[in-house]
Motif scaffolding. Sequence first.
Motif, mmCIF file in Angstrom:
data_model
loop_
_atom_site.group_PDB
_atom_site.id
_atom_site.type_symbol
_atom_site.label_atom_id
_atom_site.label_comp_id
_atom_site.label_asym_id
_atom_site.label_seq_id
_atom_site.Cartn_x
_atom_site.Cartn_y
_atom_site.Cartn_z
ATOM 1 N N ASP A 30 0.996 -1.356 -0.076
ATOM 2 C CA ASP A 30 0.218 0.245 0.267
ATOM 3 C C ASP A 30 0.505 0.827 -0.110
ATOM 4 O O ASP A 30 1.281 2.060 1.295
ATOM 5 N N PHE A 31 1.248 1.912 -1.327
ATOM 6 C CA PHE A 31 2.646 3.249 -1.189
ATOM 7 C C PHE A 31 2.346 2.837 -2.817
ATOM 8 O O PHE A 31 1.824 2.549 -3.428
ATOM 9 N N GLU A 32 2.900 3.927 -2.883
ATOM 10 C CA GLU A 32 3.186 5.239 -4.020
ATOM 11 C C GLU A 32 4.153 5.335 -3.943
ATOM 12 O O GLU A 32 5.101 6.034 -3.248
ATOM 13 N N ILE A 33 4.828 6.149 -5.579
ATOM 14 C CA ILE A 33 6.093 6.668 -5.512
ATOM 15 C C ILE A 33 6.449 7.768 -6.794
ATOM 16 O O ILE A 33 4.999 7.391 -7.263
ATOM 17 N N VAL A 48 12.568 7.120 -15.751
ATOM 18 C CA VAL A 48 10.605 6.634 -14.959
ATOM 19 C C VAL A 48 10.112 5.966 -16.460
ATOM 20 O O VAL A 48 9.336 4.652 -15.499
ATOM 21 N N SER A 49 10.115 5.961 -16.812
ATOM 22 C CA SER A 49 8.724 5.415 -18.455
ATOM 23 C C SER A 49 9.677 4.488 -18.574
ATOM 24 O O SER A 49 8.634 3.284 -18.737
ATOM 25 N N GLU A 50 10.140 3.468 -18.356
ATOM 26 C CA GLU A 50 11.259 2.860 -18.198
ATOM 27 C C GLU A 50 10.866 1.961 -17.463
ATOM 28 O O GLU A 50 11.025 0.561 -17.174
ATOM 29 N N LEU A 51 10.916 2.100 -16.145
ATOM 30 C CA LEU A 51 10.561 1.472 -14.974
ATOM 31 C C LEU A 51 8.852 1.372 -14.388
ATOM 32 O O LEU A 51 8.664 1.169 -13.208
ATOM 33 N N ALA A 52 7.977 2.763 -14.743
ATOM 34 C CA ALA A 52 6.469 2.415 -15.673
ATOM 35 C C ALA A 52 6.011 1.476 -14.543
ATOM 36 O O ALA A 52 5.546 0.116 -14.833
ATOM 37 N N GLU A 54 1.692 1.123 -12.012
ATOM 38 C CA GLU A 54 0.822 2.033 -11.451
ATOM 39 C C GLU A 54 1.022 2.942 -10.416
ATOM 40 O O GLU A 54 0.960 3.415 -9.962
ATOM 41 N N ARG A 55 2.044 2.121 -9.538
ATOM 42 C CA ARG A 55 2.315 2.575 -8.476
ATOM 43 C C ARG A 55 3.313 3.998 -8.716
ATOM 44 O O ARG A 55 3.138 5.072 -7.577
ATOM 45 N N LEU A 56 3.358 4.510 -9.050
ATOM 46 C CA LEU A 56 4.250 5.377 -10.156
ATOM 47 C C LEU A 56 4.109 6.538 -11.136
ATOM 48 O O LEU A 56 3.197 6.575 -11.823
ATOM 49 N N ARG A 57 4.118 8.174 -10.059
ATOM 50 C CA ARG A 57 3.982 8.571 -10.452
ATOM 51 C C ARG A 57 4.827 10.345 -10.931
ATOM 52 O O ARG A 57 5.789 10.204 -10.519
ATOM 53 N N LEU A 58 4.833 10.388 -12.030
ATOM 54 C CA LEU A 58 5.596 11.210 -12.449
ATOM 55 C C LEU A 58 4.891 12.529 -12.289
ATOM 56 O O LEU A 58 4.047 12.869 -12.826
ATOM 57 N N VAL A 59 6.074 14.052 -11.479
ATOM 58 C CA VAL A 59 5.176 15.329 -11.360
ATOM 59 C C VAL A 59 6.166 15.906 -12.207
ATOM 60 O O VAL A 59 7.096 15.998 -12.112
ATOM 61 N N ARG A 60 5.394 17.256 -12.486
ATOM 62 C CA ARG A 60 6.991 18.534 -12.765
ATOM 63 C C ARG A 60 6.267 19.671 -12.320
ATOM 64 O O ARG A 60 5.519 19.560 -12.571
ATOM 65 N N PRO A 61 6.786 20.551 -12.237
ATOM 66 C CA PRO A 61 6.699 22.172 -11.772
ATOM 67 C C PRO A 61 6.966 22.953 -13.440
ATOM 68 O O PRO A 61 7.159 22.707 -14.133
ATOM 69 N N ASP A 62 5.963 23.619 -13.115
ATOM 70 C CA ASP A 62 5.613 24.630 -14.860
ATOM 71 C C ASP A 62 7.317 25.365 -15.090
ATOM 72 O O ASP A 62 7.622 25.310 -15.832
ATOM 73 N N GLU A 63 7.901 25.357 -14.073
ATOM 74 C CA GLU A 63 9.578 25.603 -14.043
ATOM 75 C C GLU A 63 10.822 25.253 -13.971
ATOM 76 O O GLU A 63 10.459 25.105 -12.434
#
Length: 377
Positions: A30-33, A48-52, A54-63
Amino acid sequence: MRFSIVMPTYNRASLLRHSLPTALEQDHDDFEIVVSNNCSTDGTEQVVSELATERLRLVRPDERLSMVDHWEFAVSQARGEWLLILCDDDALLPDALTTLDGIAQDDPDCRLIQYDRFRYLYDDGIQDEGNYVEVGSRVSTSVIELDARRRLSTVFRRLSLELPKLLNATAHRSLLDDLRERHGRVFGIWAPDVSVGVRMLAATPRYLKTGPLMLWGETMESYGSGSRHDPDRILQFYRQFPEFDGTLPLSPYPELLTIGNTIFDTLSRLKGELGPEWSHLEIDPVRFRKMLLEDVDLLAASGHEQYRELATRIRADLAELSREPGRGWRRFLARLGDLPEKLRRLSAGRRSTGRKERHHFDNIHEAARFVGGLART
């Protein structure tokens, strides 16, 4: 969601490639990354895409953000009840979350759990020979309770970095919400790991500590480890901040940009924000200068001659302070005050039992798997 493993990263895809799998391979269910990419340009998103999963989320700030603002952004994206940060040069042992979950269930009133770590030395100049970890045959999993107020006093007086910093601890969401309410944000300037650790200790009466659940990577690419050998690393760090004017004004050596001086300035700012209740917190001026000498002597030994004059000045100040009447007696009393906590900490030390041996690996992922397979005591 029980746990969130938050991984802020910037242009270190080669390190992330081996750190991220240690988060993915947790034996908890029961965890997310949350990998937060601070506008990298080196192929981080491909890793990140190579290791994708369901637990893994990729986020990115606008700058691109400063390190402190990026950590604030990354943590704000987490959904879990408990949060921890895994840097891209560190690694979690496979049973880390399961162990932490068991501790949290046994003590539901606790909001902060620290864990020890083993050092993993990268082969990139930190040591003559790297990519290794030194461990014995067994790993301690004992749990102790510590007084947060006493620990915080020790952090200031001894300039100790042995405190829960989210890099070596998991915090309940409610504790981080309290920090936002009190300070407007979780992290402070300059050292985000130290600032959140101090704020968490000031916001809770007690916390728990257990044995090693991670590998602490030391690499020249790190601002901490790298800056002790290359002064350009810490300059790169400070240039992220619009607030930085070229000096650390709260230090008696404002022009000196080293890790030790950064810690001093950070703690001085924190004392100012914590309020009258914590007015007793003091930094030992002798210990502070000894820490600075370690920094400048190492930089001078690495060929940076400009630090030799500063070392001479600090040594002269240290000699003058050491002659103050009663200083030896005050330091003796301070050590006595630290003794109860030292005795409690012995049962959850980071050293494994058995004869320590040095084990070499191709990467930190392999090292985490090996250490995770050692017997637990």
